[in-house]
Design an enzyme around this catalytic site. Sequence first.
Site, PDB file in Angstrom:
ATOM      1  N   SER A   1      90.498  32.480 -47.380  1.00 29.01           N
ATOM      2  CA  SER A   1      90.149  31.755 -46.151  1.00 29.01           C
ATOM      3  C   SER A   1      89.899  32.599 -44.916  1.00 29.01           C
ATOM      4  CB  SER A   1      91.234  30.740 -45.820  1.00 29.01           C
ATOM      5  OG  SER A   1      91.016  29.585 -46.574  1.00 29.01           O
TER       6      SER A   1
ATOM      7  N   LYS B   1      94.391  29.928 -35.447  1.00 28.12           N
ATOM      8  CA  LYS B   1      94.187  28.832 -36.402  1.00 28.12           C
ATOM      9  C   LYS B   1      95.287  27.792 -36.212  1.00 28.12           C
ATOM     10  CE  LYS B   1      93.338  28.082 -41.367  1.00 28.12           C
ATOM     11  NZ  LYS B   1      93.239  28.747 -42.681  1.00 28.12           N
TER      12      LYS B   1
ATOM     13  N   SER C   1      88.937  28.405 -45.303  1.00 31.00           N
ATOM     14  CA  SER C   1      89.324  27.298 -44.460  1.00 31.00           C
ATOM     15  C   SER C   1      89.464  27.663 -42.985  1.00 31.00           C
ATOM     16  CB  SER C   1      90.665  26.721 -44.941  1.00 31.00           C
ATOM     17  OG  SER C   1      91.699  27.680 -44.775  1.00 31.00           O
TER      18      SER C   1
HETATM   19  N1  GLN Z   1      89.125  27.908 -50.801  1.00 35.90           N
HETATM   20  C1  GLN Z   1      90.502  28.087 -51.145  1.00 35.90           C
HETATM   21  C2  GLN Z   1      91.193  26.745 -51.238  1.00 35.90           C
HETATM   22  O1  GLN Z   1      90.595  25.764 -50.936  1.00 35.90           O
HETATM   23  C3  GLN Z   1      91.158  29.024 -50.184  1.00 35.90           C
HETATM   24  C4  GLN Z   1      91.888  28.411 -49.076  1.00 35.90           C
HETATM   25  C5  GLN Z   1      92.687  29.372 -48.269  1.00 35.90           C
HETATM   26  O2  GLN Z   1      92.614  30.599 -48.456  1.00 35.90           O
HETATM   27  N2  GLN Z   1      93.495  28.819 -47.395  1.00 35.90           N
HETATM   28  O3  GLN Z   1      92.316  26.669 -51.646  1.00 35.90           O
END
Ligand code: GLN
Length: 480
Positions: free
Chosen positions: A169, A70, A145
């Site tokens: 995420s 990532k 994400s």
């Molecule tokens: N959907 C969550 C957010 O937008 C999780 C994001 C993540 O785990 N990086 O914060």
Amino acid sequence: MSLAFATIRQLKEKLKNKEISPKELLDYFIKRFEKYDPKIGSALEVFNTDSILEKSNKNGSLYAIPGLIKDNICQKDRITSCGSKILENFRATYDATVIETLKAEGAFLVGRANMDEFAMGTSNEYVAFKKVVNPWDNSRVPGGSSGGSAAAVAAGLVPWALGSETGGSVRLPSAFCNLVGLKPTYGRVSRYGLIAYCSSFDQIGVFARNVYDNALIFSLISGQDRRDSTSLNVPKKDYTQNLDGELKPGLTIGIIEDALDAKGMDSEVKELVNNAIKEYEKMGVKIKRVKFPTLDYSLSVYAILTRAEAASNLARFDGVRYGFRDKGAKTLAQMYSKTRQNGFGAEVRLRIMVGNYVLSTGHAEDFYVNAHKVRQLMVKQAKELFSDVDLLLLPTQVMSAFKFGTFTDPLHMDLQDYCTAFVNIIGVPAISIPCGFTKNNLPVGLQLVGPHLSEDLIFQTAYAYEQNMPWHTMHPKELD
Ligand code: GLN
């Protein structure tokens, strides 16, 4: 057997028997990126083969096994953009600890995975450069994400990938793409070199297509690191050792009823998770229905604390120290504001503004301080639950992968984190594993959540189920 969907164990076997050379293996996967990724969009960059070969140790235990990272995890001398225009040309000056380890183990780190900007997102629609599609249905999102990492593994472009977790995420895209995704105990994997979103929640997590492969990668990257002050003083461990298909004698799993009956829970998701519960019962697991009364507060707590921490973490991107600088400004103050205005996307700016609001004089008591209090309450309730059951089971998602553009309002998008965010709030480990498909052939995942440092038990319990089920052997047809 197609190489594309081979397990890490199978690839290692082939390399050992010299059925394929490291270079051939790499070429094979790079060609798959060239063929499929223009449509899928999983990678922001695929590195040139020579540079990949150069950086990995031939004597490592993971030699020649390709993986995608990532783009918020620093790889020395490579661009690390965090999926943002503000870091579009930023080159990392050092390797994250996990990268150092993986290179020493010989892994082929083939590129940078696409992601929601600064890891803020649930669907991979908050992207600055290009979209990622779900390999199971290109009209749908891969989840976010870490959507690029998930899409690449699901499409057979790499057998494993790293993502990061702040509120789901890794687990949510795993569920959307039929993968095994682990969110480790807070502090189990070093965050050194992971660009911070919400430091008290962030953890690096692993994507793979089966439990064994996931445990294998996790065994390598977990462990103490002096460069991360929140890293736990717990020795390294081989998490694959317990994977024999047996369950812990007397294993008790708590079913969080509040989650299964949550408003908005899709009936097909619920049914598939209920089937999995029955399967565990057949395997001899004791099932207990439990309640987690503070679960309903988790999204508010999550929204407040993540925005607050993000606002302070992202203050460093000011056009002076890293990346992009807006050149049109006349004064220093203008330079700061123009750089941030033009460098960050809309969702990131919104979160920074909300974060500064909840931390501001006169509001911090109501928002930030209270959210902390509820966080403590949640930790306490979780402890009580884990004194009664070994693990908790619930769906990973409230619905299967949705179509692009389904949620135009960020608040509605945030509801997708209902089943995952509480895990990051309390800092415990959790895994998402495939548990079936909807009538539209979309994958669904279930979650096993355990107390601190229970990854061993989580992997063992997940593996036993996986061995009885066909889900992990299924791949998107046209990519096979
Ligand atoms: N959907 C969550 C957010 O937008 C999780 C994001 C993540 O785990 N990086 O914060």
